[in-house]
Design an enzyme around this catalytic site. Structure first.
Site, PDB file in Angstrom:
ATOM      1  N   CYS A 385      -1.320  -2.060   0.212  1.00 38.10           N
ATOM      2  CA  CYS A 385      -1.801  -0.632   0.285  1.00 38.10           C
ATOM      3  C   CYS A 385      -2.348  -0.657   1.877  1.00 38.10           C
ATOM      4  CB  CYS A 385      -3.583  -0.600  -0.404  1.00 38.10           C
ATOM      5  SG  CYS A 385      -5.334  -1.347  -0.182  1.00 38.10           S
ATOM      6  N   ARG A 390      -7.666  -1.679  -1.965  1.00 35.05           N
ATOM      7  CA  ARG A 390      -7.296  -0.984  -3.158  1.00 35.05           C
ATOM      8  C   ARG A 390      -6.516  -2.359  -3.894  1.00 35.05           C
ATOM      9  NH1 ARG A 390      -5.110   4.996  -1.538  1.00 35.05           N
ATOM     10  NH2 ARG A 390      -4.675   3.283   0.560  1.00 35.05           N
TER      11      ARG A 390
END
Length: 435
Positions: A385, A390
């Site tokens: 990410c 994430r």
């Protein structure tokens, strides 16, 4: 005792009659074979933990019916009419689709009522639900995503499914000082600041020596079961993924994070973390699983391959270069040749992977989403990410799904974009752009 007016009594009687009629409607049932002959859909109305594979009782059946969708009754309060219709459309359900529900009576009634309001009229019960264990499906490693009641029972010393093999710890993870932790946290939980596992300038993981020292400080050996949770699930996932890289064998996430615990109404405590006895030795080399963390050259080697995927877990505006997603990352764009693995509406949300209550979306939904971008389970897959949070959450979900060859490109977009020689893509594009 208060007197009940005739109108109130009549209203109650009519309500009871309506409920009885409604309940009678649900006595119609179909077997799975009958429903399949009608090309219908099965809906599991239980919470996602049971759908994923946790048995509802010790040594009970585990998993969900083949190809069943999960529409938990507990989500209905968080779904408006448009969201429910979008869920149905996404799963190719029309108002003419025969539907069979299974779960508790109250959950089935609640889901039937909402579906009926949305225009679905062919709704029955699945008469042979959960009666044939051999046909049930489950997450390959459902035990890696624990649920609040399981953790509460473990803390009380009660027998639980998939119990830790040895010592275990509960840890809350977040960035910075434990301001929310001090106000309320899971009883007995330790606290880890994410600054203990990653550092500037690029927010990559700390050195292996620093990581080993951090684990010792928190009393963690390679054979300690660590159960992590966060106010933000991806903060806990970042710590979890790095611990797995270090060599902690059994690392689990509380699915849905702090929100799940809080909404379950389970006990909490406040104050500073209790005294932790440092671990004298990790008991194994660090890193124990170096393949879980990729550097830039290793990530580059996955591009434009059919047997591998470098997967961007960033919002569509980030992927197409509309925004970098971060105040401290100036370049916009994406790694040229990366495949889009979805994420959420912006750099701080992961809606594409979440049920309405914040728990992990079904494995079938996630796998279907990835397949559209040529991301499949038998590839070598590395997620990234902006700086790793994430990507780590997605890694933990893929791991629970049983994807065997997965890792995280630690540097992500921040590191890649810091070198102007690295190829970058911008603009709208589809899955075939990565081939």
């Amino acid at each position: 005792m208060k007197r009940v007016s005739q109108l109130t009594a009549l209203t109650a009687a009519l309500g009871l009659a309506a409920f009885s009629s409604f309940a009678a409607d649900m006595t119609h049932s179909l077997t799975l074979a009958e429903l399949q002959q009608q090309k219908g859909a099965v809906i599991d109305t239980r919470v996602s933990a049971f759908y994923n594979g946790w048995p509802q009782a010790l040594n009970g059946t585990s998993g969900h019916e083949p190809s069943a969708l999960n529409l938990s009754a507990s989500w209905l309060g968080a779904m408006n009419e448009a969201q429910l219709k979008a869920w149905a459309t996404q799963h190719q359900l029309t108002q003419a689709t025969p539907i069979a529900l299974y779960g508790s009576d109250s959950d089935n009634q609640a889901v039937k009522a909402r579906l009926s309001e949305a225009g679905f009229s062919h709704i029955a019960l699945l008469g042979d639900a959960l009666q044939i264990p051999a046909r049930l499906q489950r997450l390959a490693h459902f035990e890696q995503l624990v649920y609040p009641q399981w953790l509460s029972q473990l803390q009380q010393g009660k027998p639980v499914t998939a119990a830790p093999a040895g010592e275990w710890k509960v840890i809350e993870a977040a960035w910075g000082a434990p301001k929310f932790y001090l106000l309320s946290h899971i009883p007995g939980a330790d606290y880890i600041d994410t600054n203990e596992v990653e550092s500037e300038p690029l927010w990559n993981k700390v050195s292996d020596d620093a990581l080993k020292a951090m684990l010792a400080k928190h009393g963690i050996r390679h054979d300690t079961t660590v159960i992590l949770y966060g106010r933000d699930v991806y903060a806990a996932a970042r710590v979890a993924q790095i611990m797995l890289y270090a060599g902690v064998k059994d690392v689990r996430l509380l699915d849905g994070g702090w929100k799940a615990w809080d909404e379950a109404g389970l006990p909490v405590e406040r104050g500073t973390p209790g005294k932790v006895t440092p671990a004298a030795d990790f008991g194994a080399p660090v890193p124990g699983q170096p393949q879980l963390m990729l550097n830039t050259e290793q990530a580059r080697g996955l591009l434009h391959r059919k047997d591998a995927s470098l997967v961007s877990i960033r919002s569509w505006p980030e992927f197409t270069g509309v925004t970098s997603g971060y105040s401290y990352i100036k370049p916009k764009g994406e790694i040229q040749g990366a495949r889009w693995g979805h994420a959420g509406s912006d750099a701080t949300h992961m809606e594409d992977f979440k049920n309405p209550d914040g728990t992990m979306r079904s494995a079938d939904d996630i796998a279907a989403m990835w397949k559209e971008w040529h991301i499949v389970a038998d590839q070598q897959v590395a997620f990234y990410c902006g700086t790793g949070w994430r990507a780590s959450e997605t890694f933990m979900y893929a791991r629970a799904m049983g994807w065997k060859n997965v890792g995280v490109y630690d540097g992500g977009w921040y590191e890649w974009s810091s070198n102007p020689q690295n190829p970058v893509a911008t603009g709208e594009r589809g899955p075939d752009s990565s081939l």
